[in-house]
Design an enzyme around this catalytic site. Structure first.
Site, mmCIF file in Angstrom:
data_model
loop_
_atom_site.group_PDB
_atom_site.id
_atom_site.type_symbol
_atom_site.label_atom_id
_atom_site.label_comp_id
_atom_site.label_asym_id
_atom_site.label_seq_id
_atom_site.Cartn_x
_atom_site.Cartn_y
_atom_site.Cartn_z
ATOM 1 N N SER A 1 0.727 -1.241 -0.220
ATOM 2 C CA SER A 1 -0.063 -0.101 -0.052
ATOM 3 C C SER A 1 1.057 1.211 0.036
ATOM 4 C CB SER A 1 -0.819 -0.070 1.295
ATOM 5 O OG SER A 1 -1.665 -1.082 1.188
ATOM 6 N N ARG B 1 1.275 4.427 -3.265
ATOM 7 C CA ARG B 1 1.255 5.696 -2.842
ATOM 8 C C ARG B 1 2.410 6.445 -2.975
ATOM 9 N NH1 ARG B 1 -2.586 2.580 -0.476
ATOM 10 N NH2 ARG B 1 -4.454 3.248 0.300
ATOM 11 N N GLY C 1 -5.947 -3.456 -8.023
ATOM 12 C CA GLY C 1 -6.990 -2.415 -7.740
ATOM 13 C C GLY C 1 -6.800 -1.265 -7.214
ATOM 14 N N SER D 1 -13.436 1.626 2.497
ATOM 15 C CA SER D 1 -12.477 1.304 1.553
ATOM 16 C C SER D 1 -11.501 2.377 1.573
ATOM 17 C CB SER D 1 -13.244 1.045 0.257
ATOM 18 O OG SER D 1 -12.159 1.178 -0.899
ATOM 19 N N ASP E 1 -7.237 -7.857 4.410
ATOM 20 C CA ASP E 1 -6.308 -8.659 3.542
ATOM 21 C C ASP E 1 -5.821 -9.781 4.462
ATOM 22 O OD1 ASP E 1 -6.656 -6.977 1.504
ATOM 23 O OD2 ASP E 1 -4.769 -5.923 1.600
ATOM 24 N N LYS F 1 -12.661 -8.951 -4.162
ATOM 25 C CA LYS F 1 -11.341 -8.930 -4.198
ATOM 26 C C LYS F 1 -10.600 -9.432 -5.261
ATOM 27 C CE LYS F 1 -10.730 -6.375 -0.285
ATOM 28 N NZ LYS F 1 -10.333 -5.198 -0.437
ATOM 29 N N ARG G 1 -13.088 -14.240 -2.191
ATOM 30 C CA ARG G 1 -12.246 -14.923 -1.352
ATOM 31 C C ARG G 1 -13.134 -15.806 -0.401
ATOM 32 N NH1 ARG G 1 -7.635 -10.108 -0.508
ATOM 33 N NH2 ARG G 1 -6.075 -10.792 -2.281
ATOM 34 N N ARG H 1 -3.303 -14.159 -1.972
ATOM 35 C CA ARG H 1 -3.527 -14.344 -0.590
ATOM 36 C C ARG H 1 -4.256 -15.667 -0.562
ATOM 37 N NH1 ARG H 1 -1.311 -9.435 0.930
ATOM 38 N NH2 ARG H 1 -2.398 -7.582 0.005
HETATM 39 C C1 S3P Z 1 -5.525 -1.200 -0.234
HETATM 40 C C2 S3P Z 1 -7.044 -1.111 0.372
HETATM 41 C C3 S3P Z 1 -7.862 -2.371 0.589
HETATM 42 C C4 S3P Z 1 -7.105 -3.703 0.600
HETATM 43 C C5 S3P Z 1 -6.002 -3.572 -0.562
HETATM 44 C C6 S3P Z 1 -5.183 -2.469 -0.534
HETATM 45 C C7 S3P Z 1 -4.820 0.032 -0.250
HETATM 46 O O1 S3P Z 1 -8.942 -2.421 -0.463
HETATM 47 O O2 S3P Z 1 -7.668 -4.801 0.470
HETATM 48 O O3 S3P Z 1 -5.152 -4.921 -0.811
HETATM 49 O O4 S3P Z 1 -3.884 0.173 -0.409
HETATM 50 O O5 S3P Z 1 -5.579 1.129 -0.224
HETATM 51 P P1 S3P Z 1 -10.201 -1.753 -0.127
HETATM 52 O O6 S3P Z 1 -10.096 -0.150 -0.107
HETATM 53 O O7 S3P Z 1 -10.975 -2.300 -1.421
HETATM 54 O O8 S3P Z 1 -10.824 -2.345 0.983
#
Ligand code: S3P
Length: 463
Positions: free
Chosen positions: A22, A26, A105, A178, A345, A372, A376, A417
């Site tokens: 994450s 960013r 995602g 989220s 996660d 996801k 899952r 995962r």
């Molecule tokens: C993430 C947020 C989560 C997580 C993903 C990474 C992020 O998703 O499941 O693996 O880096 O902001 P959601 O925002 O859909 O919950």
């Protein structure tokens, strides 16, 4: 490729998990819109973050690897450190082709926010899994902010087309917790007139808030108490969280960051050690940001003893080493909705811990697991049943009665995962476990997963 796991263990020795996924996404995106040179040390080198690096390159940011190149299984030799020179908030340029977000995602949703404020045309698309993940949750509020953004199936799924432009701040109450949606709206908020206020139903990972604040953005947070939160479940923070961000009146400052190890990747080894006899491992340099470590609290409630050592602060986050011993007796647990975002996660590997615990665990309020990288809930229910564990499937979670796992052939559904969770399950099972597509799947977040696992098993395998 099918991976075979022999039962037994033990896991012994030291391990440093890969850098946090994450934070890596960013860092790359934010550096690309800062004014000047940012330095990112220890970027995660895995399929998802490579998608973000390529996207940002296509958008015209200057990226230079430096230091030593390291071999990454499936990706050749790669630099681990990067210098990214941003040309300010409006320094990106129109990409000449569509942006391939692969399986990621986070790349997709965060870019939706970022590109909505940038005055050019772009298209985001990805693999089969990504192109069936819900995007309305980000498209709807961005359109409310004035973005011209549309997608396949009435704005539901990628490909997504964006013509960025003028945005206005809105007040938005997110229906699902989220961090990706929150972050997308914060990124759009940097470009939107006035203030953008985002209310999340319960707290989710806060990396975007922390990083943007450190770069000079005006980010405010407000907390409220939700009625009934104390009884809802035992450890949910139960609070409402509002994040307010104002349009930038100047540029974002560049930054230097060293990215700590990913707690979500460490989680597999934590459980692997807990459920195998005679294991003892030290997992080093793990990011222990409290919005990420709900899973540690859950394991503690199950009776697990995990020692945290060598705590320090690195680039604004708490980082430490985790010592985990085997032969631990676990008891069942109940988890409800407000705790879920703090361990979203980690739920697949928590299901494995529940399968090894005494009693019936119920984990609910996790419907988002169905959308996801794979469904899952379905994938874990199918795998656990194949391993002879009693499972009840709900729309929003699973009830799992702990028992003796039996080796089986498991479909990973191409989901990293799921593959890593069942690799650990296989260690505690009787007989051989086979994981379909295991090797390919782990490249998304942890390409070195199997070599590291074999190392801790003291095995000379090199498949
Ligand atoms: C993430 C947020 C989560 C997580 C993903 C990474 C992020 O998703 O499941 O693996 O880096 O902001 P959601 O925002 O859909 O919950």
């Amino acid at each position: 490729m099918r991976i075979t796991i022999e039962p037994g263990g033990p896991l012994k020795g030291e391990l440093t998990p890969p850098p946090d996924k994450s934070i890596s996404h960013r860092a790359v995106m934010l550096a690309s819109i800062a004014k000047g040179k940012s330095r990112i040390e220890d970027l995660l080198l895995a399929a998802d973050t490579i998608s973000t690096l390529k996207a940002i390159k296509l958008l015209g940011a200057k990226i230079k690897g430096y230091g030593q190149k390291i071999p990454v299984p499936g990706f050749g030799a790669r630099y681990q450190n990067y210098e990214i020179t941003g040309n300010g908030l409006y320094g990106l340029s129109e990409p000449a082709s569509f942006i391939n977000c692969g399986n990621s995602g986070t790349t997709t949703r965060l870019l939706c926010g970022l590109l909505s404020g940038n005055p050019f045309f772009s298209v985001l698309s990805g693999d089969k899994s990504l192109n069936s993940r819900p995007m309305k949750r980000v498209i709807k509020p961005l359109a409310e902010m004035g973005a011209q953004i549309m997608a396949r199936a009435s704005d539901s799924y990628p490909p997504i087309a964006i013509r960025g432009g003028k945005l206005k701040g809105i007040k938005y109450e997110m229906p699902v917790a989220s961090a990706q949606v929150k972050s997308a709206l914060m990124l759009a908020g940097l470009y939107a007139d006035g203030e953008t206020a985002i209310k999340e139903p319960s707290p989710s990972r806060d990396h975007t808030e922390k990083m943007l604040s450190s770069m000079g953005a005006e980010v405010k947070e407000e907390w409220g108490i939700k009625e009934g939160y104390i009884t809802e479940d035992f450890m949910g923070m139960g609070a409402e969280h509002v994040i307010k961000i104002r349009k930038m009146s100047n540029e974002l400052n560049p930054f230097e960051i060293r990215i700590p190890g990913d707690f979500s990747s460490a989680a597999f080894f934590i459980v692997g050690a807990l459920i195998t006899r005679n294991s003892e491992i030290l997992i080093k340099n793990v990011c222990l940001n409290p919005t990420r470590t709900g899973f540690l609290g859950a394991l503690k409630s199950m009776g697990a003893k995990i020692d945290v050592e060598n705590l320090k602060v690195i680039s604004g986050d708490l980082v430490g080493d985790l010592r985990v011993k085997g032969d631990q007796e676990l008891r069942a647990i109940n988890i409800g909705k407000s705790s879920v975002p703090l361990m979203i996660d980690e739920l697949p590997i928590l299901f494995i811990a529940a399968a090894c615990a005494k009693g019936r665990s119920e984990i609910r309020g996790a419907a988002d697991l169905r959308v996801k990288e794979s469904d899952r809930i379905k994938a874990m229910a199918a795998g656990l049943k194949a391993m002879d564990i009693e499972v009840e499937e709900f729309e929003d979670g699973l009830a799992i009665t702990g028992g003796k796992m039996k080796g089986a052939r498991i479909d990973s559904f191409g989901d990293h995962r799921i593959a890593m969770s069942f690799a650990m399950a296989g260690l505690a099972a009787s007989g051989i476990t086979e994981i379909e597509n295991g090797r390919e799947a782990v490249k998304i977040s942890y390409p070195e997963f199997f070599p590291r696992l074999y190392e801790l098993l003291g095995s000379s395998r090199n498949d």
